[in-house]
Design a protein around this motif. Structure first.
Motif, PDB file in Angstrom:
ATOM      1  N   GLU A 249     -10.954  -9.289  -3.270  1.00  0.00           N
ATOM      2  CA  GLU A 249     -10.855  -9.128  -1.818  1.00  0.00           C
ATOM      3  C   GLU A 249     -11.820 -10.081  -1.121  1.00  0.00           C
TER       4      GLU A 249
ATOM      5  N   HIS B 271      -5.533  -9.716  -4.673  1.00  0.00           N
ATOM      6  CA  HIS B 271      -4.143 -10.067  -4.949  1.00  0.00           C
ATOM      7  C   HIS B 271      -4.067 -10.961  -6.175  1.00  0.00           C
TER       8      HIS B 271
ATOM      9  N   GLU C  24      -2.911  -6.565   5.767  1.00  0.00           N
ATOM     10  CA  GLU C  24      -2.725  -5.121   5.579  1.00  0.00           C
ATOM     11  C   GLU C  24      -1.725  -4.557   6.592  1.00  0.00           C
ATOM     12  N   GLN C  25      -1.798  -5.000   7.835  1.00  0.00           N
ATOM     13  CA  GLN C  25      -0.840  -4.542   8.842  1.00  0.00           C
ATOM     14  C   GLN C  25       0.582  -4.960   8.475  1.00  0.00           C
TER      15      GLN C  25
ATOM     16  N   THR D  97      -6.523  -0.764  -6.370  1.00  0.00           N
ATOM     17  CA  THR D  97      -5.723  -1.982  -6.380  1.00  0.00           C
ATOM     18  C   THR D  97      -6.371  -3.051  -7.241  1.00  0.00           C
TER      19      THR D  97
ATOM     20  N   THR E  40       1.809  -2.874   5.498  1.00  0.00           N
ATOM     21  CA  THR E  40       2.103  -1.497   5.911  1.00  0.00           C
ATOM     22  C   THR E  40       3.447  -1.409   6.625  1.00  0.00           C
TER      23      THR E  40
ATOM     24  N   ASP F 295     -10.410 -10.504   5.481  1.00  0.00           N
ATOM     25  CA  ASP F 295      -9.272  -9.660   5.829  1.00  0.00           C
ATOM     26  C   ASP F 295      -8.180  -9.671   4.766  1.00  0.00           C
ATOM     27  N   GLU F 296      -8.348 -10.495   3.758  1.00  0.00           N
ATOM     28  CA  GLU F 296      -7.316 -10.615   2.725  1.00  0.00           C
ATOM     29  C   GLU F 296      -7.642  -9.702   1.551  1.00  0.00           C
ATOM     30  N   PRO F 297      -6.762  -8.759   1.223  1.00  0.00           N
ATOM     31  CA  PRO F 297      -7.051  -7.846   0.115  1.00  0.00           C
ATOM     32  C   PRO F 297      -6.951  -8.546  -1.236  1.00  0.00           C
TER      33      PRO F 297
ATOM     34  N   PRO G  53       0.823  -1.219   0.000  1.00  0.00           N
ATOM     35  CA  PRO G  53       0.000   0.000   0.000  1.00  0.00           C
ATOM     36  C   PRO G  53       0.854   1.266   0.000  1.00  0.00           C
TER      37      PRO G  53
ATOM     38  N   SER H 149      -2.594  -8.845  10.566  1.00  0.00           N
ATOM     39  CA  SER H 149      -3.381  -9.009   9.348  1.00  0.00           C
ATOM     40  C   SER H 149      -2.488  -8.742   8.143  1.00  0.00           C
TER      41      SER H 149
ATOM     42  N   SER I 298      -8.477   0.351  -2.105  1.00  0.00           N
ATOM     43  CA  SER I 298      -8.748  -1.039  -2.475  1.00  0.00           C
ATOM     44  C   SER I 298      -9.333  -1.138  -3.879  1.00  0.00           C
TER      45      SER I 298
END
Length: 645
Positions: free
Chosen positions: A67, A74, A168-169, A31, A172, A70-72, A22, A166, A28
């Motif tokens: 998406e 990909h 995303e965490q 993406t 980041t 919790d999984e974006p 990100p 997660s 999102s």
């Protein structure tokens, strides 16, 4: 995440995911819109590396995933690599190249063993990192391995070991603290060593062999060399029901056999070559005598023909209606444009024979890795369809081409000596040199030896050098180091481990030292309130000290007498056993002691240790056992016993 909720992978299957790291302005939705265009660029980049590769079971396959939870969104896929673990590591190399050429992407790769990348660097991992604390912490980013750290006093960056971040965490943290997340140089070096040799390793892993196969199989393999893999697997995993279809050979009659050059991977060739198999007399396959110069070609062709026949017997003849051409797929044009931009066609003129060959290979890759659908043909149906399309092959012309076949490869790589195996095991154990050898084996480079005479000379020379330079003192010292090393409920730490504790910490000793330094609790009382009683207290303390000293002396004498009693009792019990014969005295030559006298001779602990180890190794007769396993774990290696007695 609960351990029971983690996704379970199929056996011998690797799963890989590519996430967009990100940025401040990314959303999102942006993406999800950017991923399809990025997928085309990725496939065009890896196509030159993947097109000529023969996969053991399933090919490298990428597609966009929306998406979910919790999984974006990909790009990802999964591949079952079967018995050929090199397919799995080739995929790791591809992911490394993708993240290096597309720095906005971070990759995750797992198999049924979990974070298998960490297994390669197990000797260099930090203490807190284990299978329970590594979830969603390992990424390939910008071509390097990254591990999300745990916070420390010196650096607050990271997640606590009991926290599973997660996606995303994790992404980041990866983008904001890339340096802190980069794995240590030793871990990165271990991974690079495992991937060393790619992409050239793909070609060196191929094996070209001559086979007498039915003409139909030769035509199919000329168009689709990768179909040799499912045929070998069908033969390798055959059962009695499968062999019923090989009694008549309706699809590939043996009378049409021709000599052809077949390309295998080394794994496929070994599976085919090492199988002992006698064909059914009704099949029409007859083998010449083993002394015949082309016996191996006949045997390999017979086995391969059985595999293709089994493969096709499980499928129905596909519809005669032709499939829609690849050009009708909306992704094909953008895929071809990406190939041209990346120089895939090597400057060939459009319409030339080499250009058409490259285009056909690109179409096969596109069908397998891009345009795969649920209605896709099975591998047996693909063979039957190709057989339909080339039904008018000229048998005489194929037999004329036998004299123009390229030379087949030597399969001497199938045979390895004990020394070769030892070197391979040492390389796999992290390249540690022999502790017991004065000349480190890590300085010896294993080079390919051409010719049996040169190889024998090298083996004999290594053996003589090993026996001449080896010192048993190192074995004794290694055992002493092992016994004095740290241990916990997770097991003993080996002396060669780079992660061994630099110092030992004993809480009780530390607490006593602090008490002596700061003073005990009784000493913390205010001495002003006790000034008048100083003299009385000093007299009382002197009396107590005298009394306690005498008491301690009496207790010490009683304890020593009790200990001597125990020792005398043990000696009397051991006198009636043969345990004393298992120990050797320090000097046999000077042991001039009368048999009637009872004199305790000093023991040579090192001599007894080495004697018992050698005796244990001799009883193992070259097989695995407690002594060899212990020495191997300590990085110690003893040469083979050359004394037949």
């Amino acid at each position: 995440m609960d351990v029971m909720q983690r996704r379970r992978f199929h056996e011998d299957t690797v799963q890989y995911k590519l996430f967009l790291v990100p940025t401040d302005a990314s959303t999102s939705q942006q993406t999800a819109e950017h991923l399809p265009r990025l997928l085309d660029e990725i496939l065009a980049k890896v196509a030159p590396l993947v097109i000529q590769h023969i996969w053991q079971h399933q090919p490298f396959h990428l597609k966009c995933h929306p998406e979910k939870g919790d999984e974006p969104a990909h790009i990802g896929g999964s591949t079952q690599f079967g018995d050929n673990v090199e397919d799995e590591w080739f995929i790791v190399y591809l992911l490394q190249q993708i993240t290096e050429n597309f720095p906005q992407l971070a990759a995750r790769v797992e198999d049924n063993d979990g974070e298998f990348l960490l297994i390669e660097a197990a000797d260099y991992l930090p203490k807190w990192l284990n299978p329970d604390t590594s979830e969603l912490r390992v990424f390939l980013y910008k071509g390097e391995l990254h591990i999300l750290p745990c916070p420390t006093k010196s650096s607050p960056v990271g997640f606590s070991r009991d926290v599973v971040p997660s996606v995303e965490q994790a992404l980041t943290l990866l983008s904001t603290h890339t340096g802190a997340c980069r794995a240590s140089p030793k871990i990165c070096s271990a991974l690079r060593k495992r991937l060393e040799g790619y992409p050239e390793k793909v070609k060196t892993n191929l094996h070209h062999a001559h086979c007498f196969i039915p003409a139909g199989i030769a035509e199919v393999l000329a168009q689709r060399p990768d179909l040799v893999a499912p045929a070998v697997s069908a033969f390798y995993l055959r059962d009695p029901v499968d062999l019923q279809a090989c009694r008549s050979f309706k699809t590939f009659p043996p009378v049409t056999r021709v000599l052809a050059s077949v390309t295998f991977t080394r794994c496929l060739y070994a599976q085919l070559q090492q199988q002992e198999f006698t064909p059914d007399r009704r099949s029409g396959f007859t083998l010449p005598l083993r002394s015949h110069p082309q016996y191996k070609a006949h045997e390999l062709g017979m086995k391969l023909a059985h595999g293709f026949e089994i493969l096709c017997s499980k499928c129905r003849l596909p519809s005669s209606e032709p499939d829609a051409p690849v050009s009708c797929n909306p992704q094909w044009k953008s895929f071809m444009d990406s190939l041209k931009r990346n120089g895939y066609f090597q400057g060939e003129l459009e319409g030339s024979s080499h250009y058409r060959e490259l285009t056909r290979s690109a179409e096969n890759f596109f069908k397998q890795s891009v345009a795969t659908t649920s209605s896709a043909l099975s591998q047996g149906e693909e063979v039957l369809r190709l057989l339909q399309s080339c039904n008018s092959f000229d048998l005489e012309e194929l037999r004329k081409q036998e004299s123009q076949l390229p030379q087949e490869d030597s399969d001497s790589w199938l045979d390895i000596t004990a020394q070769d195996l030892e070197r391979m095991l040492q390389e796999r154990s992290g390249g540690r040199a022999d502790v017991g050898s004065q000349n480190s084996s890590s300085t010896k480079q294993t080079q390919p030896v051409t010719g049996a005479k040169e190889k024998r000379k090298e083996i004999e020379g290594d053996k003589e050098e090993e026996e001449a330079n080896y010192s048993l003192v190192a074995v004794s010292q290694g055992m002493k180091n092992f016994l004095s090393s740290m241990a916990s409920h997770e097991g003993a730490e080996l002396p060669w481990s780079g992660s061994a504790h630099p110092f030992s910490f004993e809480p009780d000793s530390m607490s006593n030292a602090l008490d002596r330094l700061l003073g005990s609790k009784e000493e913390e009382l205010d001495s002003d309130d006790l000034d008048d009683d100083d003299d009385d207290e000093e007299e009382e303390e002197e009396e107590k000290e005298e009394g306690s000293t005498g008491h301690d002396e009496r207790n010490g004498t009683e304890t020593l007498d009790s200990l001597r009693g125990y020792m005398d009792q043990m000696d009397s019990e051991l006198m009636g056993t043969n345990i004393g014969k298992s120990f050797n005295p320090t000097d046999y030559a000077n042991a001039d002691v009368d048999e009637t006298e009872e004199e305790i001779q000093p023991l040579d602990v090192d001599l007894n240790l080495i004697s018992n180890l050698l005796e244990s190794l001799s009883c193992q007769e070259g097989l695995a056992g407690p002594a060899s396993n212990l020495l191997q774990s300590l990085g110690l290696h003893l040469p083979p016993n050359s004394d037949s007695s």
